[in-house]
Design a protein around this motif. Structure first.
Motif, PDB file in Angstrom:
ATOM      1  N   ALA A 125       0.815  -1.218   0.000  1.00 62.82           N
ATOM      2  CA  ALA A 125       0.000   0.000   0.000  1.00 62.82           C
ATOM      3  C   ALA A 125       0.847   1.266   0.000  1.00 62.82           C
ATOM      4  CB  ALA A 125      -0.934  -0.001   1.208  1.00 62.82           C
ATOM      5  N   LYS A 126       2.079   1.185   0.508  1.00 68.50           N
ATOM      6  CA  LYS A 126       2.923   2.368   0.620  1.00 68.50           C
ATOM      7  C   LYS A 126       3.982   2.463  -0.477  1.00 68.50           C
ATOM      8  CE  LYS A 126       2.450   2.522   5.669  1.00 68.50           C
ATOM      9  NZ  LYS A 126       3.189   2.505   6.954  1.00 68.50           N
ATOM     10  N   THR A 127       4.080   1.422  -1.305  1.00 68.51           N
ATOM     11  CA  THR A 127       5.124   1.395  -2.333  1.00 68.51           C
ATOM     12  C   THR A 127       4.532   1.691  -3.701  1.00 68.51           C
ATOM     13  OG1 THR A 127       6.321  -0.282  -1.073  1.00 68.51           O
ATOM     14  CG2 THR A 127       6.962   0.025  -3.372  1.00 68.51           C
ATOM     15  N   PRO A 128       4.917   2.790  -4.317  1.00 64.84           N
ATOM     16  CA  PRO A 128       4.373   3.124  -5.645  1.00 64.84           C
ATOM     17  C   PRO A 128       5.029   2.284  -6.728  1.00 64.84           C
ATOM     18  CG  PRO A 128       5.993   4.759  -5.021  1.00 64.84           C
ATOM     19  CD  PRO A 128       5.872   3.821  -3.848  1.00 64.84           C
ATOM     20  N   GLN A 129       4.384   2.228  -7.888  1.00 65.78           N
ATOM     21  CA  GLN A 129       4.991   1.583  -9.046  1.00 65.78           C
ATOM     22  C   GLN A 129       6.206   2.412  -9.487  1.00 65.78           C
ATOM     23  OE1 GLN A 129       4.429  -1.148 -10.747  1.00 65.78           O
ATOM     24  NE2 GLN A 129       2.434  -1.870 -10.084  1.00 65.78           N
ATOM     25  N   PRO A 130       7.246   1.754 -10.069  1.00 63.34           N
ATOM     26  CA  PRO A 130       7.291   0.332 -10.373  1.00 63.34           C
ATOM     27  C   PRO A 130       7.676  -0.504  -9.155  1.00 63.34           C
ATOM     28  CG  PRO A 130       9.287   1.380 -11.139  1.00 63.34           C
ATOM     29  CD  PRO A 130       8.406   2.480 -10.607  1.00 63.34           C
ATOM     30  N   CYS A 131       7.106  -1.669  -9.062  1.00 61.90           N
ATOM     31  CA  CYS A 131       7.416  -2.621  -8.016  1.00 61.90           C
ATOM     32  C   CYS A 131       6.904  -3.976  -8.482  1.00 61.90           C
ATOM     33  CB  CYS A 131       6.791  -2.217  -6.684  1.00 61.90           C
ATOM     34  SG  CYS A 131       4.996  -1.992  -6.752  1.00 61.90           S
ATOM     35  N   TRP A 132       7.242  -5.024  -7.730  1.00 61.49           N
ATOM     36  CA  TRP A 132       6.856  -6.379  -8.130  1.00 61.49           C
ATOM     37  C   TRP A 132       5.609  -6.787  -7.360  1.00 61.49           C
ATOM     38  CZ3 TRP A 132       7.360  -9.767 -11.777  1.00 61.49           C
ATOM     39  CH2 TRP A 132       7.108 -11.117 -11.555  1.00 61.49           C
ATOM     40  N   ASN A 133       4.505  -7.033  -8.084  1.00 60.67           N
ATOM     41  CA  ASN A 133       3.269  -7.420  -7.413  1.00 60.67           C
ATOM     42  C   ASN A 133       3.007  -8.914  -7.499  1.00 60.67           C
ATOM     43  OD1 ASN A 133       2.567  -7.653 -10.083  1.00 60.67           O
ATOM     44  ND2 ASN A 133       0.553  -6.707  -9.858  1.00 60.67           N
ATOM     45  N   GLY A 134       4.010  -9.657  -7.987  1.00 60.81           N
ATOM     46  CA  GLY A 134       3.868 -11.103  -8.056  1.00 60.81           C
ATOM     47  C   GLY A 134       4.413 -11.780  -6.811  1.00 60.81           C
ATOM     48  N   SER A 135       4.602 -13.085  -6.896  1.00 61.04           N
ATOM     49  CA  SER A 135       5.111 -13.846  -5.767  1.00 61.04           C
ATOM     50  C   SER A 135       6.570 -13.473  -5.501  1.00 61.04           C
ATOM     51  CB  SER A 135       5.011 -15.344  -6.056  1.00 61.04           C
ATOM     52  OG  SER A 135       5.735 -16.081  -5.083  1.00 61.04           O
ATOM     53  N   PRO A 136       6.973 -13.308  -4.223  1.00 62.14           N
ATOM     54  CA  PRO A 136       8.366 -12.980  -3.907  1.00 62.14           C
ATOM     55  C   PRO A 136       9.324 -14.127  -4.193  1.00 62.14           C
ATOM     56  CG  PRO A 136       7.102 -13.343  -1.901  1.00 62.14           C
ATOM     57  CD  PRO A 136       6.115 -13.321  -3.028  1.00 62.14           C
ATOM     58  N   TYR A 137       8.785 -15.328  -4.432  1.00 67.85           N
ATOM     59  CA  TYR A 137       9.628 -16.489  -4.707  1.00 67.85           C
ATOM     60  C   TYR A 137       9.810 -16.734  -6.202  1.00 67.85           C
ATOM     61  CZ  TYR A 137       8.290 -17.110   0.146  1.00 67.85           C
ATOM     62  OH  TYR A 137       8.061 -16.894   1.469  1.00 67.85           O
ATOM     63  N   GLN A 138       9.138 -15.945  -7.027  1.00 71.58           N
ATOM     64  CA  GLN A 138       9.230 -16.106  -8.473  1.00 71.58           C
ATOM     65  C   GLN A 138      10.311 -15.183  -9.015  1.00 71.58           C
ATOM     66  OE1 GLN A 138       7.453 -18.289 -10.106  1.00 71.58           O
ATOM     67  NE2 GLN A 138       8.216 -17.806 -12.139  1.00 71.58           N
ATOM     68  N   PRO A 139      11.132 -15.637  -9.974  1.00 69.84           N
ATOM     69  CA  PRO A 139      12.119 -14.730 -10.583  1.00 69.84           C
ATOM     70  C   PRO A 139      11.443 -13.485 -11.139  1.00 69.84           C
ATOM     71  CG  PRO A 139      12.552 -16.992 -11.230  1.00 69.84           C
ATOM     72  CD  PRO A 139      11.235 -17.001 -10.493  1.00 69.84           C
ATOM     73  N   ILE A 140      12.059 -12.334 -10.888  1.00 71.42           N
ATOM     74  CA  ILE A 140      11.483 -11.050 -11.287  1.00 71.42           C
ATOM     75  C   ILE A 140      12.186 -10.553 -12.542  1.00 71.42           C
ATOM     76  CG2 ILE A 140      11.074  -8.671 -10.572  1.00 71.42           C
ATOM     77  CD1 ILE A 140      11.242  -9.682  -7.654  1.00 71.42           C
ATOM     78  N   PRO A 141      11.442 -10.345 -13.638  1.00 71.74           N
ATOM     79  CA  PRO A 141      12.086  -9.873 -14.873  1.00 71.74           C
ATOM     80  C   PRO A 141      12.586  -8.438 -14.730  1.00 71.74           C
ATOM     81  CG  PRO A 141       9.694  -9.959 -15.130  1.00 71.74           C
ATOM     82  CD  PRO A 141       9.998 -10.580 -13.808  1.00 71.74           C
ATOM     83  N   ILE A 142      13.826  -8.238 -15.100  1.00 72.42           N
ATOM     84  CA  ILE A 142      14.418  -6.899 -15.087  1.00 72.42           C
ATOM     85  C   ILE A 142      14.256  -6.242 -16.452  1.00 72.42           C
ATOM     86  CG2 ILE A 142      16.518  -5.567 -14.699  1.00 72.42           C
ATOM     87  CD1 ILE A 142      15.397  -6.922 -12.208  1.00 72.42           C
TER      88      ILE A 142
END
Length: 755
Positions: A125-142
């Motif tokens: 709720a306090k973090t604006p985009q861009p950010c990762w809204n998927g699972s924290p255990y899934q690789p995050i595309p850069i």
């Protein structure tokens, strides 16, 4: 002789031994019971859990299905790219939470280190985009735009980039065939969240942590069909993580393809003409506000009149949906959602609602006939209509004398509808009607036309518009009474006076309310898609069809085809005779009425065109342009906010869309070879034996080709005015007097008017 037993144990020692034996036996009994419970009673369950501790899953994402236009041209498909991803789990194991690695990675990729770090932080709720809204255990595309050299550098120096991978992956591509965009219709994807995984856990379409899901448009509406099912391979491993065998393997099931009714060529023309019309409007001076028109947003809908299928749907401002692929940057996200963005993510064809102006008069005409007024009767079209101390003016004080309802539609005479609505208001009992007395024909008819509720189009987020009837006024008054009473002043500013009046009697249907309502003003709100349904129904004889974009769902192997059939949801509340007279009057709008100056030279005898112009007034803003039209095949609706008159801002653009579809040339002739869609597409594209779908190539730019014809039309129009010549078999170009076809702002009427 002694008291010591032969065993040498005293009674005290024997007692202690007995107690110890009892304790040992109790412990053995407890242990045995527990072993029975674990190994026999719940043995199977714990065996399963223990086995799971030695099984690792490898997920193979399913290939997402394509979204195709009516001829099979891909609007959204997939392509292989080099994707660089980061594992939060591995990064957080490092002393600095991976900051050094991400900074080094940014240098290799040529990105800003801050942007890279923002992409891997988790959304809350306090973090604006861009950010990762998927699972924290899934690789995050850069990034999904890595070059082979960059990917090789990362892989060869793996020890310098712990937690970073560079692999070829299938990613979404929004193809823009023929330069068509279709952004708001298609929507976009983003990673599934943990909450969504939990919510879908026990459904027939559960999510995996690797899934990308549709967030808007068709991607969201048909997400289940498009997503497919990811493959999962389970490997047995020992306590050191070494693979000792394969436990189970579920092959990935590719998603189905969605065939739509969109024609990419017509879509391109619609988008181009809308954009061009808005740019042209910004060059026009608004005498009322003393500045050029802002023309800040707009929409156009092209719909098959006899089926409700959407051929084109454009919304402006727009954006490139590819910005979401691989993760959106802070700059792009701000451009899409910031206060100065004009909110391009909105699909204004279904989410933009405004007063319809005179395009609403078809509803008022039907209401008058239902109330018992003769369509061909004589009704005074005076220069003004007075109620109490207020004067409601007709456009520039025009006075056409006694005219029929049909003629009132042609010339868009306000005062005819003022008088009819006022008469009904009085019949209904005025401001204090008796219980059960009001017939409310004008409001009931609007509901019967499908206004005030969703059309049911297969897109998420559709809004309902508004019919400001007595119930709405009561509910709205309850919700706003306190604020009105606090801010209202009897002798204050215009806004304060309105608030004061609303505080006292905002829940009552006042005379001025119904008068304004009759010409699509006041609190009335409609959407372009609602108008497309209404005018399409007038075209086809009275049947209201539910708008649809999806035409068929085709399995990846092509063996299963589920067609999405057109559905009707009611009939217009008019007789066949009334519909025919209304149809004739709307044809007159295009040939001798308020839209005639934009359709001069149109081959009316071959392609009968019908229209209704509208110029809606909005308090504090410039007027909104509306143009509602139809032929026997299509209804085309265009609206542009703060752009001026209905025909003035939208007329040329709508004509060009029709010309492109029917192949109408500058001299009024019809070239079928150049016609993009002279008749609606009925069949589905050809499906090959391997499941692939045949698609023709779009060569060139359909919009630019049409623009050449439009330029010739304009040149021909100038010639006709000078030489007073008219192409054969076309409607004549009206005199200059018919060109000023809409009203100026009335000093006595803002958003709401009382009397």
């Amino acid at each position: 002789m002694t008291n010591i037993p032969e065993t040498g144990r005293t009674p005290r020692v024997q007692t202690r031994l007995v107690v110890i034996q009892i304790l040992v036996l109790s412990l053995l009994g407890t242990l045995g019971g527990r072993l029975w419970y674990l190994q026999i009673r719940n043995g199977a369950e714990y065996q399963k859990e223990a086995s799971g501790n030695h099984v690792q899953q490898v997920v193979q994402p399913a290939v997402r299905g394509s979204i195709l236009d009516a001829r099979g041209v891909p609007l959204a498909d997939n392509e292989t790219r080099l994707v660089v991803s980061a594992s939060r789990t591995d990064l957080l194991k490092q002393k600095d939470d991976g900051k050094a690695v991400l900074t080094k990675l940014a240098g290799v990729l040529g990105l800003d280190p801050q942007d890279v770090m923002q992409k891997v932080r988790l959304c809350d709720a306090k973090t604006p985009q861009p950010c990762w809204n998927g699972s924290p255990y899934q690789p995050i595309p850069i990034t999904d735009e890595a070059t082979p050299r960059q990917a090789l550098q990362i892989r060869e120096r793996a020890e310098d980039f712990p937690g970073i991978t560079a692999e070829p992956e299938a990613v979404r591509r929004y193809a823009s065939p023929g330069k068509s965009n279709t952004a708001q219709v298609l929507g976009y994807l983003s990673p599934v969240t943990d909450d969504e995984i939990q919510q879908a856990k026990n459904t027939d379409s559960p999510f995996l942590r690797s899934d990308m899901v549709g967030r808007s448009g068709l991607e969201r509406q048909y997400d289940k069909e498009l997503r497919g099912k990811a493959g999962v391979t389970r490997y047995e491993v020992d306590n050191l993580g070494r693979v000792i065998g394969k436990a189970k393997s579920d092959a990935a099931e590719p998603g189905s393809n969605l065939v739509t009714s969109i024609d990419a060529r017509v879509q391109r023309v619609a988008e181009y003409e809308l954009d061009k019309a808005m740019k042209a409007a910004r060059q026009q001076f608004d005498k009322i506000t003393g500045e050029n028109y802002k023309a800040d947003s707009g929409a156009v809908v092209v719909m098959e009149a006899k089926t409700g299928r959407i051929v084109a749907m454009a919304s402006a401002p727009t954006y490139d949906p590819n910005v979401w692929v691989g993760g959106i940057s802070a700059k792009d996200y701000k451009a899409l959602t910031g206060k100065d963005s004009d909110y391009p993510l909105l699909n204004r064809a279904i989410q933009g609602q405004s007063a319809p102006g005179s395009t609403f008069k078809v509803v008022s005409t039907a209401a008058a006939v239902q109330a018992g007024y003769d369509f061909n009767g004589n009704y005074p079209c005076t220069s003004s209509y007075s109620v109490g101390g207020q004067v409601f003016k007709n456009f520039e004080g025009e006075n056409f004398g006694p005219i029929s309802l049909g003629r009132a539609l042609e010339v868009s005479c306000d005062t005819v509808f003022y008088g009819l609505a006022d008469s009904e208001w009085k019949k209904d009992g005025g401001i204090n009607p008796k219980k059960g007395q009001p017939k409310d024909y004008f409001f009931k008819t609007a509901h019967q036309f499908g206004l005030g509720k969703e059309t049911g189009v297969d897109l998420p987020g559709e809004v309902t518009g508004r019919v400001p009837d007595r119930q709405w006024k009561q509910d709205y008054w309850k919700a706003n009474k306190d604020a009105w009473c606090k801010s209202g002043k009897k002798n204050g500013s215009y806004v304060e006076k309105i608030a004061y009046e609303n505080c006292l009697e905002g829940n009552k249907m006042r005379e001025g309310d119904e008068i304004n309502y009759s010409i699509g003003q006041g609190d009335t709100l409609v959407t372009p898609i609602q108008e497309a349904v209404i005018y399409g129904a007038i075209s086809n004889g009275g049947t209201m069809y539910t708008p649809t974009i999806g035409k068929a769902v085709v399995s990846a192997d092509g063996k299963h085809v589920t067609e999405i059939k057109p559905k009707s949801h009611g009939k217009l509340p008019i007789t066949k005779a009334t519909r025919n007279m209304m149809d004739e009057a709307l044809a007159g709008v295009a040939t001798r009425g308020t839209a005639a100056w934009k359709f001069g030279g149109w081959p009316q005898d071959k392609i009968p065109l019908h229209a209704k112009t509208g110029t809606a007034e909005v308090y504090g803003k410039q007027t909104t342009s509306w143009l509602a039209t139809y032929t026997k095949d299509y209804s085309v609706i265009m609206t542009i906010a703060q752009a001026g008159t209905g025909s003035g801002a939208s007329g040329e653009a709508v004509r060009n869309i029709y010309s492109a579809m029917y192949g109408v040339q500058a001299d009024g002739s019809i070239d079928n070879k150049k016609a993009l869609l002279p008749t609606p597409t009925k069949s589905l594209p050809k499906i090959q034996t391997d499941g692939s779908i045949s698609a023709p190539k779009i060569t060139g730019d359909p919009a630019k080709d049409q623009e050449k014809v439009a330029q010739q039309v304009n040149q021909q129009g100038d010639t006709n005015q000078g030489g007073n010549q008219t192409p054969a078999a076309t409607s004549p170009t009206p005199t200059t007097g018919n060109r000023n076809t809409r009203r100026r702002r009335r000093g006595t009427r803002g958003r709401r008017t009382t009397a």
